[in-house]
Scaffold this motif. Sequence first.
Motif, short mmCIF file in Angstrom:
data_model
loop_
_atom_site.label_atom_id
_atom_site.label_comp_id
_atom_site.label_asym_id
_atom_site.label_seq_id
_atom_site.Cartn_x
_atom_site.Cartn_y
_atom_site.Cartn_z
N ILE A 61 35.16 32.72 49.91
CA ILE A 61 35.05 33.26 48.56
C ILE A 61 36.24 32.73 47.77
CG2 ILE A 61 35.13 35.35 47.16
CD1 ILE A 61 33.83 36.82 49.45
N THR A 62 35.97 32.22 46.58
CA THR A 62 37.03 31.71 45.73
C THR A 62 37.01 32.48 44.41
OG1 THR A 62 36.79 29.53 46.71
CG2 THR A 62 38.00 29.65 44.65
N GLY A 63 38.17 32.95 44.00
CA GLY A 63 38.27 33.68 42.73
C GLY A 63 39.70 34.16 42.51
N ARG A 64 39.89 34.87 41.42
CA ARG A 64 41.21 35.42 41.08
C ARG A 64 41.29 36.88 41.53
NH1 ARG A 64 43.79 31.82 37.82
NH2 ARG A 64 42.44 30.34 36.75
N ILE A 65 42.47 37.29 41.92
CA ILE A 65 42.69 38.67 42.34
C ILE A 65 42.71 39.55 41.10
CG2 ILE A 65 44.24 40.27 43.47
CD1 ILE A 65 45.27 37.91 45.13
N HIS A 66 41.84 40.55 41.10
CA HIS A 66 41.78 41.47 39.96
C HIS A 66 42.58 42.73 40.25
CE1 HIS A 66 40.20 43.48 36.46
NE2 HIS A 66 39.79 44.49 37.21
N TYR A 67 42.46 43.24 41.46
CA TYR A 67 43.11 44.50 41.80
C TYR A 67 43.38 44.54 43.30
CZ TYR A 67 43.87 49.54 42.17
OH TYR A 67 44.41 50.77 42.44
N LEU A 68 44.50 45.11 43.67
CA LEU A 68 44.89 45.27 45.06
C LEU A 68 45.09 46.74 45.32
CD1 LEU A 68 45.88 43.81 47.66
CD2 LEU A 68 48.14 43.86 46.65
N ASN A 69 44.34 47.31 46.27
CA ASN A 69 44.43 48.73 46.58
C ASN A 69 45.05 48.91 47.96
OD1 ASN A 69 44.12 51.45 46.87
ND2 ASN A 69 41.98 51.50 46.26
N PRO A 70 46.35 49.26 48.01
CA PRO A 70 47.00 49.41 49.32
C PRO A 70 46.59 50.67 50.07
CG PRO A 70 48.53 49.92 47.56
CD PRO A 70 47.27 49.47 46.90
N ILE A 71 45.99 51.63 49.39
CA ILE A 71 45.61 52.88 50.05
C ILE A 71 44.34 52.68 50.87
CG2 ILE A 71 44.88 55.27 49.68
CD1 ILE A 71 46.71 55.23 47.19
N SER A 72 43.33 52.06 50.26
CA SER A 72 42.07 51.84 50.98
C SER A 72 42.00 50.47 51.63
CB SER A 72 40.88 52.01 50.03
OG SER A 72 40.91 51.00 49.04
N GLN A 88 41.88 47.41 50.34
CA GLN A 88 40.85 46.57 49.75
C GLN A 88 41.46 45.64 48.71
OE1 GLN A 88 37.73 48.99 48.16
NE2 GLN A 88 36.66 49.09 50.13
N LEU A 89 40.79 44.53 48.54
CA LEU A 89 41.18 43.51 47.58
C LEU A 89 39.97 43.27 46.69
CD1 LEU A 89 43.47 41.35 47.09
CD2 LEU A 89 42.19 39.87 48.60
N ARG A 90 40.15 43.39 45.38
CA ARG A 90 39.05 43.15 44.46
C ARG A 90 39.26 41.78 43.82
NH1 ARG A 90 38.28 47.37 39.93
NH2 ARG A 90 38.31 48.71 41.74
N ILE A 91 38.28 40.89 44.02
CA ILE A 91 38.38 39.52 43.53
C ILE A 91 37.35 39.31 42.43
CG2 ILE A 91 38.08 37.10 44.15
CD1 ILE A 91 39.14 37.73 46.86
N GLU A 92 37.79 38.67 41.34
CA GLU A 92 36.90 38.33 40.25
C GLU A 92 36.35 36.94 40.51
OE1 GLU A 92 36.81 38.38 35.38
OE2 GLU A 92 38.72 38.36 36.41
N LEU A 93 35.07 36.86 40.85
CA LEU A 93 34.43 35.58 41.15
C LEU A 93 34.17 34.80 39.87
CD1 LEU A 93 31.87 36.89 43.75
CD2 LEU A 93 34.10 35.89 44.19
N GLN A 94 33.54 35.44 38.92
CA GLN A 94 33.29 34.88 37.59
C GLN A 94 33.66 35.96 36.60
OE1 GLN A 94 29.17 33.87 37.58
NE2 GLN A 94 29.44 32.08 38.88
N ILE A 124 36.80 43.27 49.06
CA ILE A 124 36.98 42.74 50.41
C ILE A 124 37.97 43.64 51.15
CG2 ILE A 124 37.81 40.77 51.74
CD1 ILE A 124 37.12 39.04 49.30
N ASN A 125 37.63 44.01 52.36
CA ASN A 125 38.56 44.77 53.20
C ASN A 125 39.58 43.83 53.83
OD1 ASN A 125 37.26 47.23 52.76
ND2 ASN A 125 35.81 46.82 54.39
N PHE A 126 40.81 44.29 53.94
CA PHE A 126 41.85 43.45 54.54
C PHE A 126 41.53 43.09 55.99
CE2 PHE A 126 45.25 45.33 51.54
CZ PHE A 126 44.97 44.37 50.60
N GLY A 127 40.85 43.97 56.69
CA GLY A 127 40.52 43.73 58.10
C GLY A 127 39.52 42.60 58.31
#
Length: 112
Positions: free
Chosen positions: A74-85, A87-93, A100-103
């Motif tokens: 998956i290629t895109g820009r990082i929109h939001y990083l949630n250290p509690i859950s 998860q990484l939210r990536i903006e594809l377009q 995406i889960n870190f695991g």
Amino acid sequence: MAIRDRGKKKWQFAFGMPELIKAQRNLWIDQKRMEKPIIDDYEKEEFDQRICYALEHNLPIKVTIWTDGFSSDITGRIHYLNPISYQLRIELQRGEFRRINFGDVIDLSVVD
């Protein structure tokens, strides 16, 4: 005396069994599966540094994800990083996001 061949009729029984075809497809898919690679602490720390660098400079990243035995990119820009859950939210377009889960991350690189 001429030999009389039945042609395609002799192979017709194999196409009459959908269970056999489904089992063969599942077997071929299972052969292509891979085990999940083990990510050690140093690689996780390097992933964190690359994420921070991409966030700071607003650069796109390429993430390789392991899902059920298969990997996808998956290629895109990082929109939001949630250290509690974790998860990484990536903006594809523009306007299209993916969580995406870190695991599930097996490789991460910054695209320059």
